[in-house]
Design a protein around this motif. Structure first.
Motif, short mmCIF file in Angstrom:
data_model
loop_
_atom_site.label_atom_id
_atom_site.label_comp_id
_atom_site.label_asym_id
_atom_site.label_seq_id
_atom_site.Cartn_x
_atom_site.Cartn_y
_atom_site.Cartn_z
N VAL A 227 32.59 -11.56 -13.27
CA VAL A 227 31.48 -12.19 -13.99
C VAL A 227 31.44 -13.67 -13.64
O VAL A 227 32.44 -14.37 -13.76
CB VAL A 227 31.65 -12.02 -15.52
N THR A 228 30.30 -14.12 -13.18
CA THR A 228 30.12 -15.53 -12.81
C THR A 228 28.72 -15.97 -13.22
O THR A 228 27.87 -15.16 -13.59
CB THR A 228 30.27 -15.75 -11.29
N TRP A 229 28.48 -17.27 -13.11
CA TRP A 229 27.15 -17.83 -13.31
C TRP A 229 26.54 -18.15 -11.95
O TRP A 229 27.24 -18.61 -11.05
CB TRP A 229 27.22 -19.10 -14.17
N ALA A 230 25.26 -17.88 -11.80
CA ALA A 230 24.58 -18.13 -10.53
C ALA A 230 24.72 -19.59 -10.13
O ALA A 230 24.48 -20.48 -10.94
CB ALA A 230 23.10 -17.74 -10.65
N ARG A 231 25.08 -19.82 -8.87
CA ARG A 231 25.31 -21.18 -8.38
C ARG A 231 24.16 -21.71 -7.53
O ARG A 231 24.07 -22.91 -7.31
CB ARG A 231 26.61 -21.21 -7.56
N HIS A 232 23.31 -20.82 -7.05
CA HIS A 232 22.20 -21.25 -6.22
C HIS A 232 21.07 -20.22 -6.32
O HIS A 232 21.24 -19.14 -6.92
CB HIS A 232 22.63 -21.46 -4.76
N GLN A 233 19.93 -20.54 -5.72
CA GLN A 233 18.74 -19.73 -5.89
C GLN A 233 18.89 -18.31 -5.35
O GLN A 233 18.31 -17.36 -5.89
CB GLN A 233 17.54 -20.42 -5.22
N ASP A 234 19.67 -18.14 -4.30
CA ASP A 234 19.87 -16.80 -3.76
C ASP A 234 20.53 -15.88 -4.79
O ASP A 234 20.19 -14.69 -4.89
CB ASP A 234 20.71 -16.84 -2.49
N GLU A 235 21.46 -16.43 -5.56
CA GLU A 235 22.11 -15.63 -6.59
C GLU A 235 21.16 -15.36 -7.76
O GLU A 235 21.21 -14.28 -8.37
CB GLU A 235 23.39 -16.32 -7.06
N VAL A 236 20.31 -16.33 -8.08
CA VAL A 236 19.29 -16.10 -9.11
C VAL A 236 18.38 -14.95 -8.69
O VAL A 236 18.02 -14.08 -9.49
CB VAL A 236 18.47 -17.38 -9.38
N LYS A 237 18.03 -14.92 -7.41
CA LYS A 237 17.16 -13.85 -6.91
C LYS A 237 17.82 -12.48 -7.03
O LYS A 237 17.14 -11.47 -7.24
CB LYS A 237 16.77 -14.12 -5.46
N GLU A 238 19.14 -12.45 -6.91
CA GLU A 238 19.83 -11.17 -7.08
C GLU A 238 19.64 -10.65 -8.51
O GLU A 238 19.44 -9.45 -8.73
CB GLU A 238 21.32 -11.33 -6.78
#
Length: 302
Positions: free
Chosen positions: A69-80
């Motif tokens: 479990v992590t927090w999104a660090r950049h936009q690519d992870e937000v898109k996931e």
């Protein structure tokens, strides 16, 4: 429930014949959306970077753990996260979302939120997500997502210490207690780390049966045991027409709401009807001081 007609269509027809039609959800929140769009147009690209940084701790997992479990660090992870949301809400549940060539569920709140991700450590795919809108970002945005569905006047004094959570979903192949508990643990650590006191969010119930299940659930949850104190009640902008539905069915709350109640959360009043997602939305509030001792150790673990 096949013998029961769809009361929402009967409700609509009766209104058409006897009096002017109630405004749809889109019509009701159009003024708010216009204000938000204008606000977004005025925002500078770097305003988000100027916001006070949030320390969002990762949930501690062992090397042998099947998930992380992590927090999104950049936009690519937000898109996931947005891609998983689209798969669950649009493709699986039939929500009417904006068409997306990339298969993403995106709205104007996403850029102001922190996005919590659960990954399968073997495939590295995002299998669960929540988004969190902290107080300073809600102030920057000008409102909460819940403002579009409810009159939150009675909660105004809590906004400076309240985090709104939402868009929660888990991939259909991973809907186990372990994934949702990992998400909740991530949220709990986030709340504790940043000294927030109240978590607010909509718990959505599908209305594929025409709304009878949701109406019966609303009746069950309308007791003093499950409701917040009167000073924390909210009022739906487009209420689920419970009186037009069969509310006498024997039903069990869905797993998510049942889990919230076990944690110590309360329901803030009658549900709103969201036509776009075809859901009845129950606004749920959890005060960290009210978390049941049985779950506090896991939910608020360092």
């Amino acid at each position: 429930m096949r013998e029961l007609p769809n009361p929402l269509s009967l409700f609509t027809e009766s209104l058409t014949k006897n009096k002017p039609m109630k405004k749809t959800m889109s019509e009701r929140i159009a003024p708010l959306q216009k204000i938000l769009q204008e606000k977004m147009g005025r925002l500078q690209i770097n305003e988000r970077a100027k916001a006070k940084p949030i320390e969002a701790p990762a949930v501690q997992t062992t090397k042998a753990s099947p998930i992380s479990v992590t927090w999104a660090r950049h936009q690519d992870e937000v898109k996931e996260a947005q891609r998983l949301r689209y798969k669950v809400f649009a493709e699986e549940m039939g929500a009417r979302l904006k068409p997306s060539a990339e298969g993403l569920d995106v709205d104007i709140f996403d850029n102001f939120c922190e996005h919590l991700l659960v990954r399968d450590n073997e495939t590295l795919k995002v299998i669960g997500t929540y988004r969190a809108l902290p107080p300073h970002q809600a102030k920057q945005m000008g409102c909460l997502y819940s403002d579009s569905e409810f009159d939150l006047t009675r909660l105004r004094h809590l906004r400076h210490k309240m985090v709104e959570v939402g868009r929660s979903c888990v991939h259909r192949d991973y809907r186990s207690g372990g994934v949702i508990m990992a998400l909740w643990s991530g949220l709990g650590q986030y709340m504790k780390k940043n000294n927030y006191e109240v978590m607010l969010g909509c718990a959505s119930v599908q209305m594929g049966d025409g709304g009878h299940y949701a109406a019966s659930l609303a009746k069950i949850l309308s007791t003093e045991q499950h409701l917040t104190d009167i000073e924390y009640r909210v009022f739906p902008r487009l209420a689920l027409p419970v009186e037009e539905l069969n509310s006498s069915l024997e039903v069990e709350p869905p797993a998510l709401i049942k889990g919230y109640l076990r944690l110590g959360a309360k329901i803030c009043g009658n549900p709103a009807w969201d036509p776009d997602f075809n859901t009845a939305d129950f606004l749920t509030m959890l005060r960290l001081d009210d978390i049941h001792p049985r779950y506090a150790k896991h939910f608020l673990a360092d």
